[in-house]
Design a protein around this motif. Structure first.
Motif, mmCIF file in Angstrom:
data_model
loop_
_atom_site.group_PDB
_atom_site.id
_atom_site.type_symbol
_atom_site.label_atom_id
_atom_site.label_comp_id
_atom_site.label_asym_id
_atom_site.label_seq_id
_atom_site.Cartn_x
_atom_site.Cartn_y
_atom_site.Cartn_z
ATOM 1 N N PHE A 49 -11.156 -24.504 -21.584
ATOM 2 C CA PHE A 49 -10.985 -25.944 -21.765
ATOM 3 C C PHE A 49 -12.252 -26.549 -22.364
ATOM 4 C CE2 PHE A 49 -8.011 -24.911 -18.349
ATOM 5 C CZ PHE A 49 -6.867 -25.585 -18.743
ATOM 6 N N TYR A 50 -12.925 -25.821 -23.205
ATOM 7 C CA TYR A 50 -14.179 -26.307 -23.802
ATOM 8 C C TYR A 50 -13.956 -27.639 -24.516
ATOM 9 C CZ TYR A 50 -18.229 -26.525 -26.923
ATOM 10 O OH TYR A 50 -19.351 -26.933 -27.602
ATOM 11 N N ARG A 51 -14.690 -28.655 -24.097
ATOM 12 C CA ARG A 51 -14.620 -30.013 -24.647
ATOM 13 C C ARG A 51 -13.207 -30.607 -24.606
ATOM 14 N NH1 ARG A 51 -19.107 -32.048 -27.015
ATOM 15 N NH2 ARG A 51 -20.788 -30.594 -27.590
ATOM 16 N N ALA A 52 -12.362 -30.102 -23.747
ATOM 17 C CA ALA A 52 -11.005 -30.645 -23.635
ATOM 18 C C ALA A 52 -11.040 -31.996 -22.922
ATOM 19 C CB ALA A 52 -10.110 -29.676 -22.882
ATOM 20 N N ASN A 53 -10.090 -32.835 -23.256
ATOM 21 C CA ASN A 53 -9.972 -34.150 -22.628
ATOM 22 C C ASN A 53 -8.998 -34.033 -21.460
ATOM 23 O OD1 ASN A 53 -9.782 -36.801 -21.896
ATOM 24 N ND2 ASN A 53 -8.754 -37.495 -23.756
ATOM 25 N N LEU B 251 -4.828 -26.360 -8.386
ATOM 26 C CA LEU B 251 -4.789 -25.514 -9.580
ATOM 27 C C LEU B 251 -5.790 -24.366 -9.466
ATOM 28 C CD1 LEU B 251 -3.428 -25.342 -12.385
ATOM 29 C CD2 LEU B 251 -5.365 -26.625 -13.299
ATOM 30 N N ASP B 252 -5.339 -23.171 -9.809
ATOM 31 C CA ASP B 252 -6.191 -21.986 -9.749
ATOM 32 C C ASP B 252 -6.900 -21.813 -11.088
ATOM 33 O OD1 ASP B 252 -7.414 -19.569 -9.373
ATOM 34 O OD2 ASP B 252 -5.612 -18.488 -8.746
ATOM 35 N N LEU B 253 -8.182 -22.219 -11.115
ATOM 36 C CA LEU B 253 -8.969 -22.175 -12.352
ATOM 37 C C LEU B 253 -10.053 -21.106 -12.299
ATOM 38 C CD1 LEU B 253 -9.303 -26.015 -12.829
ATOM 39 C CD2 LEU B 253 -8.294 -24.486 -14.526
ATOM 40 N N ARG B 254 -9.872 -20.102 -11.503
ATOM 41 C CA ARG B 254 -10.905 -19.071 -11.352
ATOM 42 C C ARG B 254 -11.239 -18.409 -12.696
ATOM 43 N NH1 ARG B 254 -8.386 -15.465 -6.681
ATOM 44 N NH2 ARG B 254 -6.495 -16.196 -7.742
ATOM 45 N N GLY B 255 -12.533 -18.375 -12.991
ATOM 46 C CA GLY B 255 -12.996 -17.732 -14.208
ATOM 47 C C GLY B 255 -12.781 -18.544 -15.473
ATOM 48 N N SER B 256 -12.291 -19.768 -15.341
ATOM 49 C CA SER B 256 -12.033 -20.594 -16.523
ATOM 50 C C SER B 256 -13.305 -21.300 -16.986
ATOM 51 C CB SER B 256 -10.950 -21.632 -16.228
ATOM 52 O OG SER B 256 -9.710 -21.004 -15.979
ATOM 53 N N SER B 257 -13.280 -21.772 -18.218
ATOM 54 C CA SER B 257 -14.403 -22.517 -18.781
ATOM 55 C C SER B 257 -14.017 -23.977 -18.925
ATOM 56 C CB SER B 257 -14.801 -21.951 -20.147
ATOM 57 O OG SER B 257 -15.797 -22.758 -20.740
ATOM 58 N N LEU B 258 -14.731 -24.834 -18.185
ATOM 59 C CA LEU B 258 -14.583 -26.279 -18.311
ATOM 60 C C LEU B 258 -15.843 -26.874 -18.927
ATOM 61 C CD1 LEU B 258 -12.951 -26.889 -14.833
ATOM 62 C CD2 LEU B 258 -11.845 -27.298 -17.028
ATOM 63 N N MET B 259 -16.524 -26.071 -19.709
ATOM 64 C CA MET B 259 -17.801 -26.469 -20.297
ATOM 65 C C MET B 259 -17.629 -27.706 -21.180
ATOM 66 S SD MET B 259 -20.359 -24.082 -22.525
ATOM 67 C CE MET B 259 -21.932 -24.676 -23.139
ATOM 68 N N GLY C 196 -22.203 -28.991 -18.227
ATOM 69 C CA GLY C 196 -22.009 -30.168 -19.066
ATOM 70 C C GLY C 196 -20.709 -30.909 -18.839
ATOM 71 N N ALA C 197 -19.947 -30.541 -17.807
ATOM 72 C CA ALA C 197 -18.669 -31.212 -17.554
ATOM 73 C C ALA C 197 -18.900 -32.620 -17.013
ATOM 74 C CB ALA C 197 -17.833 -30.404 -16.568
ATOM 75 N N ASP C 198 -18.034 -33.534 -17.390
ATOM 76 C CA ASP C 198 -18.098 -34.917 -16.919
ATOM 77 C C ASP C 198 -17.228 -35.020 -15.665
ATOM 78 O OD1 ASP C 198 -18.141 -37.610 -16.470
ATOM 79 O OD2 ASP C 198 -17.142 -38.183 -18.341
ATOM 80 N N LEU C 199 -17.885 -35.127 -14.489
ATOM 81 C CA LEU C 199 -17.163 -35.173 -13.217
ATOM 82 C C LEU C 199 -17.167 -36.574 -12.603
ATOM 83 C CD1 LEU C 199 -18.402 -31.860 -11.527
ATOM 84 C CD2 LEU C 199 -16.295 -32.242 -12.814
ATOM 85 N N SER C 200 -17.440 -37.573 -13.382
ATOM 86 C CA SER C 200 -17.489 -38.932 -12.835
ATOM 87 C C SER C 200 -16.118 -39.349 -12.295
ATOM 88 C CB SER C 200 -17.956 -39.919 -13.909
ATOM 89 O OG SER C 200 -17.128 -39.856 -15.060
#
Length: 325
Positions: free
Chosen positions: A87-91, A100-108, A129-133
């Protein structure tokens, strides 16, 4: 007529994707070279795929517009599988990702502002660099180590300090991002956990035998960077028992003989209890004066009294900090 080949992707459970493959041997969803940032229907297509009971493992959704996507597996205790996805730079703003099972995924560098990640599995997930606000982070499975943290420890073991320090810097940033958002959400226990992780990762970046690293390690062992009052208690107990042994062997004097009628093993045991009693009195700086050290034991008592005053003050600070959150 040539029969189109199926996608070659196979997930960790052995599930084989049956979508038609392109020239790369992968389908539209699993091919990282396919740009999905301009596909306006990608969000609905992903939701339908998940609702059909097929795993989202390995999906390549870099820069995809997935705002307000609903990936909640309603009616089931287990969330959808979305392992090793990109999910690199995904909105993902306001995304619904409960369980949701996101193990090993990229949310960079992805945008997760306002998303619901309650009960999600984020073990070995890249959150750099993920936006967690305003992201909901309750009851998340974080795993024992962050992805960059695990790779940094591996690099240290392989004697590659430059790569390890770079990974430690990235892991420290991830820990700081999570810690700040947890503090805003009132999840202070998790925030404390990631604060300790942040400080340890910062310590790993210091020269091995530098005074700063030694002091940082001491603070960690002593009180867990102010997050572990139980460590202060355990240090106090160990200090009291250690000094009691010293007093027992070096000797103390009593203003009035105590247990003067006891002999043999009983006298030795009672004398050791006296040493523990004197150590407690000295550590807490009560100073009753009924037992006094002699010889070298006087210097031990002075050091113990100093450490006792400091330790009790520190315990109050750490304990109050934990209780007032």
């Amino acid at each position: 007529m040539t029969t189109p080949k199926n996608c070659s992707y196979c997930n960790p459970d052995g599930w084989q994707c049956s979508e038609p493959a392109n020239d790369s041997g992968l389908c539209y969803w699993h091919d990282p070279s396919v740009d999905k940032s301009q596909d306006e229907g990608v969000k609905n297509a992903v939701e339908k795929w998940a609702q059909a009971g097929k795993p989202l493992d390995g999906f390549q959704l870099a820069r995809a517009q997935l705002e307000d996507i609903n990936l909640v597996n309603r009616g089931s205790k287990r969330g959808y599988q979305c392992r090793e996805a990109d999910f690199y730079r995904a909105n993902l703003r306001n995304a619904h990702c409960f369980g949701l099972d996101l193990r090993g995924s990229s949310l960079m560098k992805s945008t997760l502002a306002g998303a619901n990640l309650h009960c999600a599995h984020l073990e070995n997930c890249n959150l750099l660099g993920a936006d967690l606000s305003h992201t909901r982070l309750e009851n998340i499975e974080w795993g024992k180590e962050l992805q960059q943290e695990r790779l940094a420890l591996k690099a240290f073991q392989q004697n590659n300090p430059q790569e390890a320090i770079s990974l430690c810097q990235e892991a420290e940033e991830v820990a700081r991002i999570i810690r700040k958002q947890c503090e805003k959400e009132g999840l202070f226990e998790i925030a404390g956990h990631f604060f300790k992780k942040e400080m340890r990762l910062r310590r790993y970046q210091m020269p091995l035998y530098s005074s700063r690293r030694i002091i940082s390690k001491g603070v960690d062992l002593f009180c867990g960077y102010g997050e572990s009052p139980i460590r202060v208690v355990m240090f106090s107990v160990c200090m009291i028992l250690l000094c009691a042994l010293v007093y027992f062997f070096l000797g103390t004097t009593a203003s009035n003989p105590i247990y003067s009628d006891s002999t043999g093993a009983t006298a030795i045991f009672l004398e050791f209890l006296n040493a523990i009693y004197f150590s407690v009195v000295t550590f807490t700086t009560l100073g009753y004066g009924d037992i006094a050290p002699i010889g070298l034991a006087r210097f031990v008592a002075a050091v113990e009294a100093f450490l006792g005053s400091f330790t009790m003050a520190l315990f109050v600070v750490v304990f109050v900090k934990k209780m007032t959150r």
